[in-house]
Scaffold this motif. Structure first.
Motif, PDB file in Angstrom:
ATOM      1  N   ALA A  54       0.838  -1.204   0.000  1.00 43.64           N
ATOM      2  CA  ALA A  54       0.000   0.000   0.000  1.00 43.64           C
ATOM      3  C   ALA A  54       0.872   1.252   0.000  1.00 43.64           C
ATOM      4  N   ILE A  55       0.294   2.367  -0.437  1.00 45.53           N
ATOM      5  CA  ILE A  55       1.009   3.644  -0.486  1.00 45.53           C
ATOM      6  C   ILE A  55       0.153   4.705   0.199  1.00 45.53           C
ATOM      7  N   VAL A  56       0.738   5.389   1.198  1.00 45.37           N
ATOM      8  CA  VAL A  56       0.019   6.427   1.931  1.00 45.37           C
ATOM      9  C   VAL A  56       0.922   7.641   2.112  1.00 45.37           C
ATOM     10  N   LYS A  57       0.318   8.719   2.588  1.00 40.73           N
ATOM     11  CA  LYS A  57       1.111   9.891   2.951  1.00 40.73           C
ATOM     12  C   LYS A  57       1.559   9.727   4.403  1.00 40.73           C
ATOM     13  N   GLU A  58       1.133  10.598   5.299  1.00 40.93           N
ATOM     14  CA  GLU A  58       1.539  10.482   6.694  1.00 40.93           C
ATOM     15  C   GLU A  58       0.628   9.501   7.426  1.00 40.93           C
ATOM     16  N   ALA A  59       1.228   8.623   8.240  1.00 41.09           N
ATOM     17  CA  ALA A  59       0.470   7.677   9.059  1.00 41.09           C
ATOM     18  C   ALA A  59       0.817   7.943  10.515  1.00 41.09           C
ATOM     19  N   GLN A  60      -0.203   8.255  11.338  1.00 36.55           N
ATOM     20  CA  GLN A  60       0.097   8.638  12.713  1.00 36.55           C
ATOM     21  C   GLN A  60      -1.029   8.258  13.663  1.00 36.55           C
ATOM     22  N   THR A  61      -0.645   8.058  14.931  1.00 40.51           N
ATOM     23  CA  THR A  61      -1.598   7.828  16.002  1.00 40.51           C
ATOM     24  C   THR A  61      -1.025   8.419  17.276  1.00 40.51           C
ATOM     25  N   VAL A  62      -1.873   8.550  18.300  1.00 35.17           N
ATOM     26  CA  VAL A  62      -1.404   9.020  19.603  1.00 35.17           C
ATOM     27  C   VAL A  62      -1.176   7.831  20.525  1.00 35.17           C
ATOM     28  N   ASN A  63      -2.188   7.000  20.661  1.00 32.86           N
ATOM     29  CA  ASN A  63      -2.088   5.823  21.526  1.00 32.86           C
ATOM     30  C   ASN A  63      -2.304   4.568  20.694  1.00 32.86           C
ATOM     31  N   GLY A  64      -1.218   3.982  20.238  1.00 30.20           N
ATOM     32  CA  GLY A  64      -1.334   2.785  19.426  1.00 30.20           C
ATOM     33  C   GLY A  64      -0.094   2.565  18.585  1.00 30.20           C
ATOM     34  N   ALA A  65       0.005   1.371  18.035  1.00 27.50           N
ATOM     35  CA  ALA A  65       1.145   1.002  17.199  1.00 27.50           C
ATOM     36  C   ALA A  65       0.908   1.412  15.755  1.00 27.50           C
ATOM     37  N   VAL A  66       2.005   1.552  15.019  1.00 29.38           N
ATOM     38  CA  VAL A  66       1.953   1.821  13.582  1.00 29.38           C
ATOM     39  C   VAL A  66       2.707   0.701  12.875  1.00 29.38           C
ATOM     40  N   THR A  67       2.035   0.053  11.928  1.00 38.36           N
ATOM     41  CA  THR A  67       2.649  -1.039  11.179  1.00 38.36           C
ATOM     42  C   THR A  67       2.618  -0.724   9.690  1.00 38.36           C
TER      43      THR A  67
END
Length: 214
Positions: A54-67
């Protein structure tokens, strides 16, 4: 002919907007399925999961993991409380930041900017970071065959409540390359393979090892 060109000029921006749809949540996971394209992907309380290819721009969270799945691409990745994992041959064009959480780069993963956190282990497995690595209290493992440009910085804590007294361990594995200064503004344990290549070291004493691990 002019009418056709004019129509195309009107339609193309709409197509571009449709292909850059943002995903924005407050609670729950934000997901992009394998092979799909999206704009910014964010949530407040939940994980961010970017599927393989997949292709995305910015991927972000406050409370959680990023995969970021294998062969997936993103402009930037960030979380405040949670881990970040980059899959095999994945690519981030900009920075990767996990304030309180570990960061793991699988084989062939590539970061075009800076990799940073405050707390949590940072691990590279034959991966590449172009903009340097920074942490305060995290262990760093630049695994065998990995490459880092921009050096390594382990900073001292700026917290009013005092920092973590545990010494971070920094390991530079076999045939790994770190270009730039390795600067340590607090006490660390620095272990470097006898087949690795590193830049100048400031603030620590190198302990050399042979074999796959210290």
């Amino acid at each position: 002919m002019r009418r056709i060109l004019f129509a195309l000029l009107l339609v193309l921006p709409l197509l571009a907007a449709a292909s850059d749809n943002d995903i924005d949540k407050i609670n729950g996971a934000a997901r992009v399925e394998a092979g799909q394209h999206a704009g910014d992907v964010s949530t407040v309380n939940g994980a961010v999961e970017i599927g393989a290819g997949a292709i995305v721009k910015e991927a972000q969270t406050v409370n959680g993991a990023v995969t970021l799945g294998e062969r997936a691409q993103a402009a930037e990745l960030s979380t405040v409380n949670g881990a970040i994992h980059l899959g095999t041959d994945s690519k981030v064009n900009g920075d990767v930041d996990a304030t309180n959480g570990s960061v793991e780069l699988a084989r062939g993963a590539d970061i075009g900017g800076k990799l940073s956190n405050v707390n949590g282990a940072i691990t590279l497995d034959a991966a590449h970071v172009a903009g340097g690595i920074e942490t305060v209290a995290g262990d760093i493992t630049v695994g065998a065959g990995s490459q880092v440009e921009g050096g390594i910085l382990v900073d001292k804590s700026s917290s009013w409540f005092g920092g973590n007294d545990r010494k971070p361990t920094v390991v530079i594995g076999p045939h790994a390359v770190v270009k730039g200064t390795l600067e340590f503004r607090r006490d660390v344990v620095l272990k470097v393979s006898d087949s690795a290549q590193i830049g100048p070291v400031k603030g620590a004493t190198v302990q050399t090892f042979s074999g796959a691990t210290p």
